[in-house]
Design a protein around this motif. Sequence first.
Motif, PDB file in Angstrom:
ATOM      1  N   ILE A   1      17.270 -13.570 -56.866  1.00 50.43           N
ATOM      2  CA  ILE A   1      17.198 -14.531 -57.951  1.00 50.43           C
ATOM      3  C   ILE A   1      17.038 -13.531 -59.077  1.00 50.43           C
ATOM      4  N   LYS A   2      17.835 -13.330 -60.300  1.00 53.00           N
ATOM      5  CA  LYS A   2      17.502 -12.507 -61.334  1.00 53.00           C
ATOM      6  C   LYS A   2      17.209 -13.685 -62.690  1.00 53.00           C
ATOM      7  N   TYR A   3      16.407 -13.136 -63.610  1.00 51.29           N
ATOM      8  CA  TYR A   3      16.076 -13.723 -64.692  1.00 51.29           C
ATOM      9  C   TYR A   3      15.959 -13.048 -65.826  1.00 51.29           C
ATOM     10  N   PHE A   4      16.016 -13.476 -67.197  1.00 43.65           N
ATOM     11  CA  PHE A   4      16.164 -12.565 -68.134  1.00 43.65           C
ATOM     12  C   PHE A   4      17.450 -12.035 -68.023  1.00 43.65           C
TER      13      PHE A   4
ATOM     14  N   GLU B   1      14.848  -9.005 -61.249  1.00 42.41           N
ATOM     15  CA  GLU B   1      15.164  -9.559 -59.780  1.00 42.41           C
ATOM     16  C   GLU B   1      14.012  -9.768 -58.869  1.00 42.41           C
ATOM     17  N   PHE B   2      13.954 -11.149 -58.385  1.00 44.20           N
ATOM     18  CA  PHE B   2      13.151 -11.376 -57.126  1.00 44.20           C
ATOM     19  C   PHE B   2      14.063 -11.191 -56.096  1.00 44.20           C
ATOM     20  N   GLN B   3      13.544 -10.062 -55.174  1.00 43.60           N
ATOM     21  CA  GLN B   3      14.449  -9.784 -54.317  1.00 43.60           C
ATOM     22  C   GLN B   3      14.422 -10.662 -53.085  1.00 43.60           C
ATOM     23  N   ILE B   4      15.707 -10.775 -52.486  1.00 45.86           N
ATOM     24  CA  ILE B   4      15.693 -11.776 -51.385  1.00 45.86           C
ATOM     25  C   ILE B   4      16.563 -10.962 -50.298  1.00 45.86           C
ATOM     26  N   LEU B   5      15.778 -10.665 -48.956  1.00 44.70           N
ATOM     27  CA  LEU B   5      16.392  -9.654 -48.224  1.00 44.70           C
ATOM     28  C   LEU B   5      15.871  -9.827 -46.832  1.00 44.70           C
ATOM     29  N   ASP B   6      16.683  -9.400 -45.746  1.00 43.84           N
ATOM     30  CA  ASP B   6      15.951  -9.033 -44.494  1.00 43.84           C
ATOM     31  C   ASP B   6      15.289  -7.907 -44.576  1.00 43.84           C
TER      32      ASP B   6
ATOM     33  N   GLY C   1      10.931 -10.627 -52.085  1.00 51.41           N
ATOM     34  CA  GLY C   1       9.793 -11.065 -52.935  1.00 51.41           C
ATOM     35  C   GLY C   1       9.688 -10.201 -53.975  1.00 51.41           C
ATOM     36  N   SER C   2       9.775  -8.890 -53.938  1.00 55.19           N
ATOM     37  CA  SER C   2       9.504  -7.746 -54.978  1.00 55.19           C
ATOM     38  C   SER C   2      10.476  -7.919 -56.216  1.00 55.19           C
ATOM     39  N   LEU C   3       9.743  -7.174 -57.167  1.00 54.33           N
ATOM     40  CA  LEU C   3      10.504  -7.137 -58.381  1.00 54.33           C
ATOM     41  C   LEU C   3      11.258  -5.903 -58.310  1.00 54.33           C
ATOM     42  N   TYR C   4      12.494  -5.962 -57.847  1.00 57.49           N
ATOM     43  CA  TYR C   4      13.466  -5.179 -57.419  1.00 57.49           C
ATOM     44  C   TYR C   4      13.489  -3.719 -58.297  1.00 57.49           C
TER      45      TYR C   4
ATOM     46  N   LEU D   1      10.966  -2.086 -58.718  1.00 59.28           N
ATOM     47  CA  LEU D   1      10.015  -1.848 -59.840  1.00 59.28           C
ATOM     48  C   LEU D   1       8.535  -2.020 -59.212  1.00 59.28           C
ATOM     49  N   ILE D   2       8.413  -3.027 -58.550  1.00 56.78           N
ATOM     50  CA  ILE D   2       6.965  -3.504 -58.083  1.00 56.78           C
ATOM     51  C   ILE D   2       7.151  -3.946 -56.652  1.00 56.78           C
ATOM     52  N   ALA D   3       6.337  -3.655 -55.644  1.00 54.98           N
ATOM     53  CA  ALA D   3       6.465  -4.190 -54.244  1.00 54.98           C
ATOM     54  C   ALA D   3       5.639  -5.370 -54.039  1.00 54.98           C
ATOM     55  N   ALA D   4       6.162  -6.077 -53.381  1.00 56.41           N
ATOM     56  CA  ALA D   4       5.459  -7.620 -53.064  1.00 56.41           C
ATOM     57  C   ALA D   4       4.534  -7.434 -52.251  1.00 56.41           C
ATOM     58  N   GLU D   5       3.367  -8.100 -52.571  1.00 50.18           N
ATOM     59  CA  GLU D   5       2.204  -7.904 -51.523  1.00 50.18           C
ATOM     60  C   GLU D   5       1.394  -9.251 -51.701  1.00 50.18           C
ATOM     61  N   ASN D   6       0.751  -9.589 -50.860  1.00 50.52           N
ATOM     62  CA  ASN D   6      -0.034 -10.896 -50.758  1.00 50.52           C
ATOM     63  C   ASN D   6      -1.417 -10.637 -51.672  1.00 50.52           C
ATOM     64  N   LEU D   7      -1.040 -11.523 -53.025  1.00 48.86           N
ATOM     65  CA  LEU D   7      -2.115 -11.332 -54.002  1.00 48.86           C
ATOM     66  C   LEU D   7      -2.867 -12.692 -53.875  1.00 48.86           C
ATOM     67  N   SER D   8      -2.626 -13.704 -53.217  1.00 44.27           N
ATOM     68  CA  SER D   8      -3.584 -14.722 -53.226  1.00 44.27           C
ATOM     69  C   SER D   8      -4.658 -14.689 -51.948  1.00 44.27           C
ATOM     70  N   VAL D   9      -4.274 -13.953 -50.921  1.00 44.48           N
ATOM     71  CA  VAL D   9      -5.060 -13.711 -49.882  1.00 44.48           C
ATOM     72  C   VAL D   9      -4.812 -12.068 -49.384  1.00 44.48           C
ATOM     73  N   PRO D  10      -5.789 -11.325 -50.255  1.00 43.86           N
ATOM     74  CA  PRO D  10      -5.616  -9.947 -49.999  1.00 43.86           C
ATOM     75  C   PRO D  10      -5.837  -9.298 -48.552  1.00 43.86           C
ATOM     76  N   GLY D  11      -5.038  -8.533 -48.112  1.00 41.09           N
ATOM     77  CA  GLY D  11      -5.113  -8.143 -46.723  1.00 41.09           C
ATOM     78  C   GLY D  11      -4.242  -9.004 -45.703  1.00 41.09           C
ATOM     79  N   ARG D  12      -3.696 -10.308 -45.990  1.00 41.92           N
ATOM     80  CA  ARG D  12      -2.838 -11.052 -45.212  1.00 41.92           C
ATOM     81  C   ARG D  12      -1.449 -10.523 -45.651  1.00 41.92           C
ATOM     82  N   GLY D  13      -0.536 -10.498 -44.892  1.00 44.09           N
ATOM     83  CA  GLY D  13       0.890 -10.226 -45.094  1.00 44.09           C
ATOM     84  C   GLY D  13       1.587 -11.204 -45.957  1.00 44.09           C
ATOM     85  N   LYS D  14       2.751 -11.096 -46.308  1.00 46.98           N
ATOM     86  CA  LYS D  14       3.662 -11.795 -47.288  1.00 46.98           C
ATOM     87  C   LYS D  14       3.982 -12.835 -46.014  1.00 46.98           C
TER      88      LYS D  14
END
Length: 449
Positions: free
Chosen positions: A307-310, A326-331, A349-352, A354-367
């Motif tokens: 999913i891309k934006y801007f 880009e919001f990466q969608i991937l297996d 979920g990563s910013l393709y 540029l930035i790796a996705a990680e769970n920021l809502s519950v640190p230490g918990r996986g995506k």
Amino acid sequence: MKTLFYCLVIGISFSAVAQNWQPIFNGTDLTGWETKGGKAPYKVENGTIIGTAVLNSPNTFLCTKKTYSDFILEFEVFLPNHLNTGVQFRSNFDGVVKGYQCEIDPSDRAFSGGVYDEQRRGWMYPISLNKKASSAFQLGMWNKFRIECLGSEIRTYINGQMCSNLMDDMTNEGFIGLQVHSIGEKEEGYLVKWRDIRILTEQVAEYRNNPDPEVLQMSYLKNQLTDWEKRNGWRLLWDGKTNAGWRGAKLDDFPSSGWTMENGELTVLATDGGEATGPGDIVTTSNYSNFELELEFKITEGANSGIKYFVDPSLNKNSGSAIGCEFQILDDQKHPDAKMGVNGNRTVGSLYDLIAAENLSVPGRGKQFKGIGQWNKARIVSKDGKVEHWLNNEKIIEYDRFSQMFRALVAYSKYKVWDNFGQWPEGSILLQDHGNQVSYRSIKIRELN
């Protein structure tokens, strides 16, 4: 004055009677209840139901023999230890208990009052959506819970604090079930207690609480908007049937083939696995700057999309995808792109790149990716340069697209050749063709002031 007082008392009395609460636990024994699932024992003592955790048992549920559809359920829970538990509602049994659960979570995650879909879709309303409810449940004391179900509307409360505000229409009727969770060795013998369990099944709409306007409603209704969403500025970005509002990223019109619209799903069909080598990306015909975008996506095994934006479709008229964030969608397990890039910045979920996705809502918990062939909810929020990615209602990315850090990341990425990448004032929303079959639905947006 006496007459007025008398009328007020009578009015209150009539109102209480009109609510017609019915106990579903008689305070003496387990008449009307049956155990399903595991082998944790339940007993009645001093007007309370006590469940005890045991080893080598799956989740155990003490369930009502009667089923309920629209209702208000109230009960009290006492948890003297850190035993995960919950109360099922509108649930059913086909070898295992399946259905909605009001979570009781004494862990640091503090998701009590959230709604979990047992043995089906997982978390539907985690308390990451309503952080102020995370302190509502108190360990070592009696807590009063309230669950309101009316049609597709599901709301939960703990000690008067609204916790969840969910819209979902998968199941409209089922039993109530008291859970004792499966455990490890350290939890053996842990207890959970319930008392004062009562239900209201008449005039439910009239006796629901007024919802807290600050509590976000999360809807899983397919390709439709709730009244709450309409009041809060949401509109459908795809109508669920036609290509209105969309075109090919490198075309004046919508692609003539390769994208299908069937059964309320917008699907890009598989071709050769290449980037925009099939029917091509599609973009919105309008541009957006400050917005909140939400949709559901479902991927096939080994699939890649985004999913891309801007997005500026006028760039890159040659081969490859249109250019944008880009919001990466991937297996992540089967597609090789997951192991490329830097430190996982091409995973779901990563910013393709540029930035790796990680769970920021519950640190230490996986995506919280729900898996191949399952519907996953993506949300992108952009406001005054601050951007967030959310996956299944937990935040996984946040950045400032005007910051020096962002510019530095771009300078070492594949996007460095595009001037001011990601900093353009506005752009299209894009769904990517990367040669694999991926489906989308319930695509909606609201513009933010």
